[in-house]
Motif scaffolding. Structure first.
Motif, PDB file in Angstrom:
ATOM      1  N   PRO B  59       0.829  -1.244   0.129  1.00 17.27           N
ATOM      2  CA  PRO B  59      -0.017  -0.134  -0.050  1.00 17.27           C
ATOM      3  C   PRO B  59       0.855   1.176  -0.062  1.00 17.27           C
ATOM      4  N   HIS B  60       0.283   2.099  -0.428  1.00 19.89           N
ATOM      5  CA  HIS B  60       1.126   3.667  -0.542  1.00 19.89           C
ATOM      6  C   HIS B  60       0.348   4.712  -0.248  1.00 19.89           C
ATOM      7  N   ARG B  61       0.784   5.939   0.301  1.00 23.80           N
ATOM      8  CA  ARG B  61       0.066   6.932   0.651  1.00 23.80           C
ATOM      9  C   ARG B  61       0.156   8.009  -0.690  1.00 23.80           C
ATOM     10  N   TYR B  62      -0.760   8.736  -0.780  1.00 27.49           N
ATOM     11  CA  TYR B  62      -0.670   9.711  -2.004  1.00 27.49           C
ATOM     12  C   TYR B  62       0.473  10.240  -2.418  1.00 27.49           C
ATOM     13  N   ASN B  63       1.011  11.032  -1.577  1.00 30.52           N
ATOM     14  CA  ASN B  63       2.218  11.538  -2.059  1.00 30.52           C
ATOM     15  C   ASN B  63       3.797  10.586  -2.215  1.00 30.52           C
ATOM     16  N   GLU B  64       3.477   9.482  -1.527  1.00 30.75           N
ATOM     17  CA  GLU B  64       4.413   8.381  -1.859  1.00 30.75           C
ATOM     18  C   GLU B  64       4.282   8.026  -3.450  1.00 30.75           C
ATOM     19  N   LEU B  65       3.159   7.714  -3.708  1.00 27.82           N
ATOM     20  CA  LEU B  65       2.788   7.435  -5.047  1.00 27.82           C
ATOM     21  C   LEU B  65       3.392   8.635  -6.127  1.00 27.82           C
ATOM     22  N   HIS B  66       3.133   9.694  -5.839  1.00 28.92           N
ATOM     23  CA  HIS B  66       3.394  11.040  -6.334  1.00 28.92           C
ATOM     24  C   HIS B  66       4.966  11.076  -6.754  1.00 28.92           C
ATOM     25  N   ARG B  67       5.630  10.751  -5.606  1.00 28.64           N
ATOM     26  CA  ARG B  67       7.158  10.911  -5.664  1.00 28.64           C
ATOM     27  C   ARG B  67       7.579   9.550  -6.582  1.00 28.64           C
ATOM     28  N   ALA B  68       6.859   8.529  -6.160  1.00 26.02           N
ATOM     29  CA  ALA B  68       7.508   7.353  -6.745  1.00 26.02           C
ATOM     30  C   ALA B  68       7.307   7.356  -8.162  1.00 26.02           C
ATOM     31  N   ILE B  69       6.844   7.892  -8.902  1.00 26.68           N
ATOM     32  CA  ILE B  69       6.092   7.665 -10.332  1.00 26.68           C
ATOM     33  C   ILE B  69       6.790   9.131 -11.077  1.00 26.68           C
ATOM     34  N   GLU B  70       7.163   9.877 -10.313  1.00 28.72           N
ATOM     35  CA  GLU B  70       8.065  10.885 -11.093  1.00 28.72           C
ATOM     36  C   GLU B  70       7.646  11.185 -12.279  1.00 28.72           C
ATOM     37  N   GLY B  71       7.007  12.202 -12.600  1.00 31.30           N
ATOM     38  CA  GLY B  71       6.579  12.422 -13.769  1.00 31.30           C
ATOM     39  C   GLY B  71       5.039  12.723 -14.105  1.00 31.30           C
ATOM     40  N   ILE B  72       4.234  12.360 -13.005  1.00 32.96           N
ATOM     41  CA  ILE B  72       2.845  12.054 -13.158  1.00 32.96           C
ATOM     42  C   ILE B  72       2.244  13.432 -12.435  1.00 32.96           C
ATOM     43  N   SER B  73       1.334  14.097 -12.733  1.00 32.06           N
ATOM     44  CA  SER B  73       0.979  15.501 -12.314  1.00 32.06           C
ATOM     45  C   SER B  73      -0.162  14.813 -11.098  1.00 32.06           C
ATOM     46  N   GLN B  74      -0.376  15.907 -10.306  1.00 34.66           N
ATOM     47  CA  GLN B  74      -1.519  15.510  -9.222  1.00 34.66           C
ATOM     48  C   GLN B  74      -2.812  15.180  -9.832  1.00 34.66           C
ATOM     49  N   ARG B  75      -2.853  16.091 -10.759  1.00 33.61           N
ATOM     50  CA  ARG B  75      -4.271  15.767 -11.383  1.00 33.61           C
ATOM     51  C   ARG B  75      -4.353  14.370 -11.882  1.00 33.61           C
ATOM     52  N   MET B  76      -3.320  13.994 -12.753  1.00 34.95           N
ATOM     53  CA  MET B  76      -3.675  12.452 -13.243  1.00 34.95           C
ATOM     54  C   MET B  76      -3.375  11.593 -12.306  1.00 34.95           C
ATOM     55  N   LEU B  77      -2.750  11.648 -11.039  1.00 38.30           N
ATOM     56  CA  LEU B  77      -2.646  10.927 -10.261  1.00 38.30           C
ATOM     57  C   LEU B  77      -3.953  10.411  -9.509  1.00 38.30           C
ATOM     58  N   THR B  78      -4.498  11.759  -9.100  1.00 36.33           N
ATOM     59  CA  THR B  78      -5.881  11.659  -8.597  1.00 36.33           C
ATOM     60  C   THR B  78      -7.002  11.168  -9.630  1.00 36.33           C
TER      61      THR B  78
END
Lengths: 146, 146
Positions: B59-78
């Motif tokens: 499992p991941h937290r939101y910002n964890e995912l955001h950092r892990a993917i490196e290139g995705i925007s908040q918008r698209m992550l959500t």
DNA sequence: CTGAATCCTCTATGATACTG
DNA sequence: CAGTATCATAGAGGATTCAG
């Protein structure tokens, strides 16, 4: 993903693909680090997988494919086939007859894609209903909440 | 498609999807209604598969995912997470702490996707070089031809 | 921290017409 | 038959800003 660096200072990538319709204008592969993401983006469009699956059954002629898929435009059929050919997944053979006949088939490399692709397709078929239900449920909840 | 008698005598028009050798019989639907195409279009975007794979690890937290993917925007992550949640592949748990913590994880259904997805990812890794070579070769030829 | 809202760009795809 | 060329459009996706 080679990430882990939080401060990539926006390299002057993005060569501005102003060229409208060129075949793969070399997408500044700063992001090409992850082969998985790369491959998904290459074969993950609307038609590539279906074409590979179709050609996995037997070789097809151009118009055969066009009729078989029913919904694809000539433009996209050609483009997708060219992409697959460029990636070494599909072979294009022209028979110098009149009128010309062109046969598309999978290369050995393309053949190897067939198996994992089938696994995914199989999953899609098997879990189709569950997904539908989940969506219906989510949409119902969403309405109820407002 | 009337009286043009070509050498192809009325092909079955609806080729069975995946008729080669699956462990299970696959219903040969029309392509338009084919769940395979549907699913591919749903999960076949730029980020969904990567997210499922990531969440398949833990499992991941939101910002964890955001950092892990490196290139995705908040918008698209959500957006992507919401789609996966709607389809029943991802679960979202909010912990009422301050500041709020949100944990994303795979549902059992999402877990079943992990296997075929890994097969594809595996393929991508294994044949990365071949594809690169094929592309380089094709591009070289293309240049030489002009 | 976890988003939602807004605006904007680029890309994928389709429709249509033309060609060897 | 097997494409190309051109125009047009929806939507994917990013950047930025605001908010609980």
């Amino acid at each position: 993903m080679s990430g882990t660096h939080t401060d990539v200072p926006a390299p002057p990538t993005v060569p501005s693909v102003l060229a409208h319709d060129l075949p793969r204008p070399v997408p500044a592969d700063e992001f090409a680090a992850c082969p998985v993401g790369e491959t998904f983006r290459r074969v993950g469009d609307r038609w590539s997988m279906l074409l590979v699956i179709l050609l996995g059954q037997r070789p097809h002629r151009y118009n055969e494919l066009h009729r078989a898929i029913e919904g694809i435009s000539q433009r996209m059929l050609t483009r997708t086939l060219r992409n697959l050919e460029t990636d070494g997944l599909v072979r294009r053979e022209v028979h110098p007859t009149v009128p010309p006949g062109v046969e598309y088939s999978l290369t050995p490399l393309g053949g190897t894609l067939l198996e994992p692709l089938s696994a995914l397709a199989d999953w899609a078929v098997r879990h189709e209903v569950e997904i539908e239900e989940a969506r219906a449920h989510a949409l119902r909840d969403r309405r109820a909440q407002r």
